[in-house]
Design a protein around this motif. Structure first.
Motif, PDB file in Angstrom:
ATOM      1  N   UNK A  33       0.897  -1.330  -0.059  1.00  0.00           N
ATOM      2  CA  UNK A  33      -0.075   0.108  -0.068  1.00  0.00           C
ATOM      3  C   UNK A  33       0.935   1.363  -0.097  1.00  0.00           C
ATOM      4  N   UNK A  34       0.201   2.176  -0.588  1.00  0.00           N
ATOM      5  CA  UNK A  34       0.926   3.663  -0.474  1.00  0.00           C
ATOM      6  C   UNK A  34       0.449   4.712   0.681  1.00  0.00           C
ATOM      7  N   UNK A  35      -0.292   4.054   1.526  1.00  0.00           N
ATOM      8  CA  UNK A  35      -0.758   4.915   2.468  1.00  0.00           C
ATOM      9  C   UNK A  35       0.602   5.560   3.418  1.00  0.00           C
ATOM     10  N   UNK A  36       0.161   6.989   3.702  1.00  0.00           N
ATOM     11  CA  UNK A  36       1.340   7.490   4.442  1.00  0.00           C
ATOM     12  C   UNK A  36       1.774   6.688   5.491  1.00  0.00           C
ATOM     13  N   UNK A  37       3.295   6.528   5.445  1.00  0.00           N
ATOM     14  CA  UNK A  37       3.953   5.990   6.476  1.00  0.00           C
ATOM     15  C   UNK A  37       3.701   6.162   7.984  1.00  0.00           C
ATOM     16  N   UNK A  38       3.427   7.577   8.210  1.00  0.00           N
ATOM     17  CA  UNK A  38       3.123   8.028   9.494  1.00  0.00           C
ATOM     18  C   UNK A  38       2.153   7.170  10.172  1.00  0.00           C
ATOM     19  N   UNK A  39       0.872   7.000   9.464  1.00  0.00           N
ATOM     20  CA  UNK A  39      -0.219   6.162  10.046  1.00  0.00           C
ATOM     21  C   UNK A  39       0.126   4.951  10.615  1.00  0.00           C
ATOM     22  N   UNK A  40       1.150   4.071   9.837  1.00  0.00           N
ATOM     23  CA  UNK A  40       1.554   2.721  10.133  1.00  0.00           C
ATOM     24  C   UNK A  40       2.593   3.060  11.637  1.00  0.00           C
ATOM     25  N   UNK A  41       3.315   4.067  11.343  1.00  0.00           N
ATOM     26  CA  UNK A  41       4.360   4.159  12.643  1.00  0.00           C
ATOM     27  C   UNK A  41       3.679   4.414  13.853  1.00  0.00           C
ATOM     28  N   UNK A  42       2.488   5.290  13.747  1.00  0.00           N
ATOM     29  CA  UNK A  42       1.719   5.577  14.998  1.00  0.00           C
ATOM     30  C   UNK A  42       0.985   4.352  15.470  1.00  0.00           C
ATOM     31  N   UNK A  43       0.452   3.680  14.541  1.00  0.00           N
ATOM     32  CA  UNK A  43      -0.162   2.388  15.174  1.00  0.00           C
ATOM     33  C   UNK A  43       0.898   1.393  15.670  1.00  0.00           C
ATOM     34  N   UNK A  44       1.867   1.198  15.111  1.00  0.00           N
ATOM     35  CA  UNK A  44       2.650   0.433  15.640  1.00  0.00           C
ATOM     36  C   UNK A  44       3.409   0.751  17.190  1.00  0.00           C
ATOM     37  N   UNK A  45       3.585   1.952  17.420  1.00  0.00           N
ATOM     38  CA  UNK A  45       4.098   2.440  18.550  1.00  0.00           C
ATOM     39  C   UNK A  45       3.138   2.426  19.522  1.00  0.00           C
ATOM     40  N   UNK A  46       1.829   2.757  19.221  1.00  0.00           N
ATOM     41  CA  UNK A  46       0.873   2.582  20.369  1.00  0.00           C
ATOM     42  C   UNK A  46       0.371   1.026  20.785  1.00  0.00           C
ATOM     43  N   UNK A  47       0.541   0.355  19.711  1.00  0.00           N
ATOM     44  CA  UNK A  47       0.333  -1.097  20.214  1.00  0.00           C
ATOM     45  C   UNK A  47       1.521  -1.733  20.723  1.00  0.00           C
ATOM     46  N   UNK A  48       2.801  -1.286  20.660  1.00  0.00           N
ATOM     47  CA  UNK A  48       3.818  -1.897  21.172  1.00  0.00           C
ATOM     48  C   UNK A  48       3.869  -1.208  22.524  1.00  0.00           C
ATOM     49  N   UNK A  49       3.453  -0.140  22.996  1.00  0.00           N
ATOM     50  CA  UNK A  49       3.416   0.458  24.083  1.00  0.00           C
ATOM     51  C   UNK A  49       2.321  -0.184  24.994  1.00  0.00           C
ATOM     52  N   UNK A  50       0.917  -0.429  24.427  1.00  0.00           N
ATOM     53  CA  UNK A  50       0.130  -1.296  25.112  1.00  0.00           C
ATOM     54  C   UNK A  50       0.605  -2.779  25.778  1.00  0.00           C
ATOM     55  N   UNK A  51       1.328  -3.318  24.504  1.00  0.00           N
ATOM     56  CA  UNK A  51       2.030  -4.696  25.070  1.00  0.00           C
ATOM     57  C   UNK A  51       3.005  -4.627  26.144  1.00  0.00           C
ATOM     58  N   UNK A  52       3.723  -3.420  26.028  1.00  0.00           N
ATOM     59  CA  UNK A  52       4.755  -3.310  27.090  1.00  0.00           C
ATOM     60  C   UNK A  52       4.179  -3.003  28.478  1.00  0.00           C
ATOM     61  N   UNK A  53       3.062  -2.249  28.561  1.00  0.00           N
ATOM     62  CA  UNK A  53       2.482  -1.853  29.875  1.00  0.00           C
ATOM     63  C   UNK A  53       1.615  -3.012  30.211  1.00  0.00           C
ATOM     64  N   UNK A  54       1.241  -4.027  29.584  1.00  0.00           N
ATOM     65  CA  UNK A  54       0.457  -5.011  30.217  1.00  0.00           C
ATOM     66  C   UNK A  54       1.078  -5.860  30.879  1.00  0.00           C
ATOM     67  N   UNK A  55       0.305  -6.789  31.186  1.00  0.00           N
ATOM     68  CA  UNK A  55       0.927  -7.955  32.136  1.00  0.00           C
ATOM     69  C   UNK A  55       1.982  -8.582  31.107  1.00  0.00           C
ATOM     70  N   UNK A  56       3.028  -8.978  32.086  1.00  0.00           N
ATOM     71  CA  UNK A  56       4.150  -9.763  31.555  1.00  0.00           C
ATOM     72  C   UNK A  56       3.667 -10.889  30.661  1.00  0.00           C
ATOM     73  N   UNK A  57       2.612 -11.856  31.322  1.00  0.00           N
ATOM     74  CA  UNK A  57       2.160 -12.916  30.805  1.00  0.00           C
ATOM     75  C   UNK A  57       1.571 -12.663  29.291  1.00  0.00           C
ATOM     76  N   UNK A  58       0.818 -11.320  29.234  1.00  0.00           N
ATOM     77  CA  UNK A  58       0.167 -10.918  28.055  1.00  0.00           C
ATOM     78  C   UNK A  58       1.525 -10.769  26.715  1.00  0.00           C
TER      79      UNK A  58
END
Length: 548
Positions: free
Chosen positions: A156-181
């Motif tokens: 896809x040619x969707x602006x890269x900033x969209x995907x960067x934002x999504x990955x950062x948010x999801x990565x932060x949510x995984x990191x802040x969740x329980x270690x078992x998650x």
């Protein structure tokens, strides 16, 4: 008997930094000595089981380096040169894993070999190694996010900033969740990568043996063109340089296996689960890599120009090249999709390594105490916040020129992998030397193998040699490149300077072998209620080759 730990309550953990060890936070033995496994470690929750630990290590070591990078290895070293290079590095990984397993079984602390260095070698060495790991891990997150975005642009040619934002948010949510998650997510990603490896290896064999209608049987046809490739020079010397170039790059393909002990304090029964993971993970990873290298060498010619494609997408994968030549059109998208999950998985693992190492540094006073803050479910959220902030560097991939600059900057930390392996081997050697100096038999260790003293020396010397010769190409006629020289060797003076500055300012000394707290560590291991053998698998579970 050691004084029992005072397990911190949720009130102790939430929202308040723990005092520095010198302020009395660590539990003490009857003689007033600090506990090896501190109460700061116990602020973290043990949510990782045996299968999580083993699959986390596999997930870290199998990534874009395997799916996309093998083509370059074949192009530089030839089919046999690449295979021998990966075999040699696989042996080194074996030695490193055994060394890490033995020390971690005795001292299961968060921060792993970084904290071990302080107990076994010198606080200044631990400071230098720890910040080197944090530096590399912090930059690893935006690097992997940027790599995932580049691969998404295959579709896809969707602006890269969209995907960067999504990955950062999801990565932060995984990191802040329980270690078992985190453990469950990495388990799924690792399983996907393992299944893809098995799939592409079987597919490669089918293509090679003439299983695709209308395609001839290849066999070892490409091996007949030349087992080795001349690299930079000609003749036997050129073929050796090709082999050496493959072996050097293979180190970074295997990187990540050392991170399985980073969360020892968050692993159930770490004195048994960590060694078991170390013992088995390297075998599986090595087998997967060697099978993949062998099949790639059979499928694609080392002289194929597509192996040097720098598009950064699935088009660079030798498996994709072979499948495309065989008329199988769906493979590029499948490989690209798994590579995206691999990149995100590596990003999550960098987040784990960076935050837990930073937490370990703070626990020993090598980083601000604010990083000791943990949530009610045992996650060092201030460490996660710091690493998430650095992750915003991934927005540099919005500009192609910025992305090129960023990747060049990231390469400055590439030697950090070897520095970590050197530290692991040296920690283990120091442990065995301390046992000998204090006349304690190695049979007292929770886990030990008789050959590890020699294997750790082999790994130490091999890693030093590869580290010093990693950028050998820039020293050959007509190949001098300042950027390549800096990216290959800058990490060495950075680590040495950090070590020297800390040593001068804090006036630390190398710990005498007779003062290494081995007896105290053994006493803690004997009094650890979780230190119980893992029951052997029975029935159909013995057939499980993934995590049993």
């Amino acid at each position: 008997m050691a004084v029992p730990y005072k397990i911190p309550t949720d009130d102790d953990r939430e929202g308040s930094p723990k005092p520095h060890p010198d302020e009395g936070w660590l539990a003490t033995s009857p003689h007033g000595a600090e506990q090896i496994v501190t109460q700061a470690d116990q602020s973290l929750h043990r949510g990782l089981s045996q299968r999580h630990v083993q699959m986390i290590a596999i997930a870290g070591a199998i990534g874009t380096g395997l799916f996309l990078g093998l083509g370059g290895a074949i192009a530089k070293g030839g089919p046999l040169g690449a295979l021998l290079g990966y075999i040699f590095v696989g042996v080194i990984v074996c030695c490193i894993q055994y060394a890490l397993g033995e020390v971690s079984a005795l001292m299961p602390v968060t921060g792993s070999f970084v904290r071990h260095a302080e107990l076994l070698v010198d606080p200044a060495w631990a400071f230098a190694i720890g910040w080197n790991v944090v530096y590399g891990a912090f930059l690893g997150v935006p690097s992997e996010i940027a790599a995932a975005v580049v691969m998404i642009q295959y579709w896809t040619d969707i602006n890269a900033a969209v995907w960067v934002t999504i990955f950062i948010i999801v990565s932060a949510l995984v990191a802040i969740a329980l270690i078992r998650v985190y453990g469950e997510i990495e388990f799924v990603f690792a399983l996907l990568k393992l299944l893809l490896v098995v799939f592409v290896v079987i597919l490669g064999l089918v293509i090679d043996l003439g299983g695709v209608p209308g395609r001839p049987r290849l066999g070892f046809h490409h091996w007949k063109e030349g087992l080795f490739v001349e690299y930079i020079a000609s003749g036997a010397w050129g073929r050796f340089l090709g082999f050496w170039a493959v072996m050097t790059s293979a180190v970074y393909s295997f990187s990540g296996v050392e991170s399985l002990a980073m969360a020892s304090a968050e692993t159930k029964n770490p004195r048994h689960n960590i060694p078991k993971a170390c013992r088995r993970v390297f075998v599986r990873i090595t087998i997967f890599y060697l099978a993949a290298v062998l099949v790639v060498g059979m499928l694609v010619s080392a002289s194929d120009p597509r192996l040097q494609n720098d598009s950064g997408t699935a088009a660079t994968s030798p498996f994709v090249i072979a499948a495309s030549d065989a008329g199988i059109k769906a493979i590029p998208s499948v490989v690209n999709a798994i590579c995206i999950t691999s990149a995100w998985s590596a990003s999550n693992q960098s987040m784990l390594a960076g935050t837990r190492t930073l937490y370990g540094l703070a626990a020993k006073g090598h980083a601000p105490k604010v990083f000791l803050r943990t949530s009610s479910w045992g996650v060092p959220y201030m460490c996660v916040a710091a690493q998430t902030a650095v992750s915003f560097l991934a927005f540099m991939c919005v500009s192609n020129s910025a992305l090129a600059v960023f990747y060049w900057f990231l390469n400055l930390t590439a030697a950090g992998v070897l520095v970590s392996w050197i530290a692991i081997a040296f920690n283990h050697i120091r442990l065995l030397q301390a046992l000998r100096a204090q006349r304690i038999p190695t049979t007292e260790l929770p886990w030990h193998n008789r050959i590890t003293y020699f294997s750790s020396w082999f790994a130490l010397l091999s890693c030093i040699l590869i580290l010093l010769t990693g950028g050998f190409a820039v020293f050959t006629t007509g190949n001098w490149a300042p950027a390549s020289f800096v990216s290959s060797y800058l990490d060495i003076p950075l680590v040495l300077c950090a070590y020297g500055l800390y040593k001068v300012t804090r006036r630390t000394k190398i710990i005498p072998l007779t003062d290494v707290p081995v007896r105290q560590a053994l006493e803690e291991a004997r009094n650890d209620p979780e230190n119980v053998p893992i029951p052997k698998s029975r029935g159909w579970r013995r057939l499980n080759i993934l995590w049993a």
